[in-house]
Design a protein around this motif. Sequence first.
Motif, PDB file in Angstrom:
ATOM      1  N   THR A  92       4.080  -3.897   5.056  1.00  0.00           N
ATOM      2  CA  THR A  92       3.327  -2.836   5.408  1.00  0.00           C
ATOM      3  C   THR A  92       3.172  -1.936   4.684  1.00  0.00           C
ATOM      4  OG1 THR A  92       5.650  -2.072   6.107  1.00  0.00           O
ATOM      5  CG2 THR A  92       4.415  -3.570   8.015  1.00  0.00           C
ATOM      6  N   SER A  93       2.713  -0.640   4.756  1.00  0.00           N
ATOM      7  CA  SER A  93       2.314   0.414   4.160  1.00  0.00           C
ATOM      8  C   SER A  93       3.471   1.259   3.883  1.00  0.00           C
ATOM      9  CB  SER A  93       1.189   1.208   4.525  1.00  0.00           C
ATOM     10  OG  SER A  93       0.044   0.511   4.625  1.00  0.00           O
ATOM     11  N   CYS A  94       3.744   2.017   2.693  1.00  0.00           N
ATOM     12  CA  CYS A  94       4.801   2.892   2.521  1.00  0.00           C
ATOM     13  C   CYS A  94       4.420   4.385   2.997  1.00  0.00           C
ATOM     14  CB  CYS A  94       5.217   2.639   1.070  1.00  0.00           C
ATOM     15  SG  CYS A  94       5.939   1.013   0.650  1.00  0.00           S
ATOM     16  N   ALA A 123      11.116   0.628   9.100  1.00  0.00           N
ATOM     17  CA  ALA A 123      10.921  -0.332   8.358  1.00  0.00           C
ATOM     18  C   ALA A 123      11.246  -0.340   7.047  1.00  0.00           C
ATOM     19  CB  ALA A 123       9.318  -0.564   8.602  1.00  0.00           C
ATOM     20  N   ASP A 124      11.423   0.908   6.381  1.00  0.00           N
ATOM     21  CA  ASP A 124      11.570   0.864   4.949  1.00  0.00           C
ATOM     22  C   ASP A 124      12.538   2.341   4.841  1.00  0.00           C
ATOM     23  OD1 ASP A 124      11.906   0.412   2.164  1.00  0.00           O
ATOM     24  OD2 ASP A 124       9.677   1.350   2.079  1.00  0.00           O
ATOM     25  N   ASP A 166       0.814  -1.223   0.084  1.00  0.00           N
ATOM     26  CA  ASP A 166       0.142   0.041  -0.097  1.00  0.00           C
ATOM     27  C   ASP A 166       0.828   1.322  -0.136  1.00  0.00           C
ATOM     28  OD1 ASP A 166      -2.334  -1.512   0.028  1.00  0.00           O
ATOM     29  OD2 ASP A 166      -2.528  -1.448   2.236  1.00  0.00           O
ATOM     30  N   GLY A 167       0.429   2.009  -0.908  1.00  0.00           N
ATOM     31  CA  GLY A 167       1.295   3.415  -1.010  1.00  0.00           C
ATOM     32  C   GLY A 167       2.641   3.428  -1.789  1.00  0.00           C
ATOM     33  N   ALA A 168       2.984   2.288  -2.401  1.00  0.00           N
ATOM     34  CA  ALA A 168       4.197   2.204  -3.092  1.00  0.00           C
ATOM     35  C   ALA A 168       4.090   2.571  -4.494  1.00  0.00           C
ATOM     36  CB  ALA A 168       4.572   0.834  -3.169  1.00  0.00           C
ATOM     37  N   ASP A 169       3.153   2.767  -5.049  1.00  0.00           N
ATOM     38  CA  ASP A 169       2.689   2.852  -6.532  1.00  0.00           C
ATOM     39  C   ASP A 169       1.589   3.904  -6.567  1.00  0.00           C
ATOM     40  OD1 ASP A 169       2.645   2.986  -9.214  1.00  0.00           O
ATOM     41  OD2 ASP A 169       1.328   1.147  -9.294  1.00  0.00           O
ATOM     42  N   PRO A 170       2.077   5.168  -7.371  1.00  0.00           N
ATOM     43  CA  PRO A 170       0.897   6.175  -7.421  1.00  0.00           C
ATOM     44  C   PRO A 170      -0.453   5.620  -8.327  1.00  0.00           C
ATOM     45  CG  PRO A 170       3.101   7.015  -8.091  1.00  0.00           C
ATOM     46  CD  PRO A 170       3.129   5.568  -7.861  1.00  0.00           C
TER      47      PRO A 170
END
Length: 314
Positions: free
Chosen positions: A117-119, A245-246, A66-70
């Motif tokens: 997890t979400s980005c 986490a990232d 989630d949130g990695a790709d527009p």
Amino acid sequence: MAEILQRAGAWTFDGETVRIVPGTERQVHQLRKALGEVAVPLRAVAGIAYEPGGRKGGRLRLRLRDGADPLSQVASGRLPDAADPYQLAVDKDRAGVAEYFVEEVRNALLLEEVPDTSCDRYLLPGPPVPLTAAGTDGTAAFDGEHIQLEWNWMAEQSKSAAGPRRLLLKELEGVEWTPALGWENGSLRFRPKGTHPTLKPQHDPNCLLLWGVRQTKETGGAVLLAAAVVARLPHPSAGHVDAAADPPESGAPSRSPTAGKDGERSDTPGIPVAGEADHDGLLRRLRELGELHSTGVLTDDEFALAKKAILDRF
């Protein structure tokens, strides 16, 4: 290197990146052709699966964090299968190749300990600009800094009387894409900062109407333009996700600071690639995987894949 070639496109995986290239045949959705090649870093992947089908074969599905790709952020799972770049129709006789591809990606996710997890930032770039999207009552254009809305003869009086609309990217709070479903219209709505009345798409001067009967034609341009805008706006989760986490990084997928061969950093967290500590490190990792398996975190298949990959390093 894992690779699968199909009429709808080709997927390759080199251990760091899933590279997706759309097919060129007529039946390939124009959104996928317009988007072109997509390079998905491993750290943006949350999972992958092969779904066997009937006589026509099955389907590969890549699930991003989630949130990695527009594009995924804008589409929110509402793209039809044919338009989704993260799906690939697989012929029945290529099922074994698809399953091998899945094993390779899953194995890498386990060894690299990529979280699902979400980005708090995008790990993929948005579509390149300039872009133009055609709608029912006009067109929208985006050059990276400005959005220009032009109306045609089908626009409501409230829109055409006001004339063309020009919005600065820095003036926007967000953008919303609603797909047309069957005969039901969709919309591409730009949300300026501040408080504004909520109007129907046909009356909103910041909104392009998308006609239901032209769904295939209008879906591609509108959702790509929306993704290009979103990629250049502040990430919706910035500051709300644990950055540890990232960790921020530009370019290649994240790596572990574990010492490896010739003093280099290891490509696998917790598993040195050479040196005196190799044997103990691998055994320790095996014990960790065994604990994850015994507690039910890893399935039998996932444990077997990860165990094999570690044993191959002895």
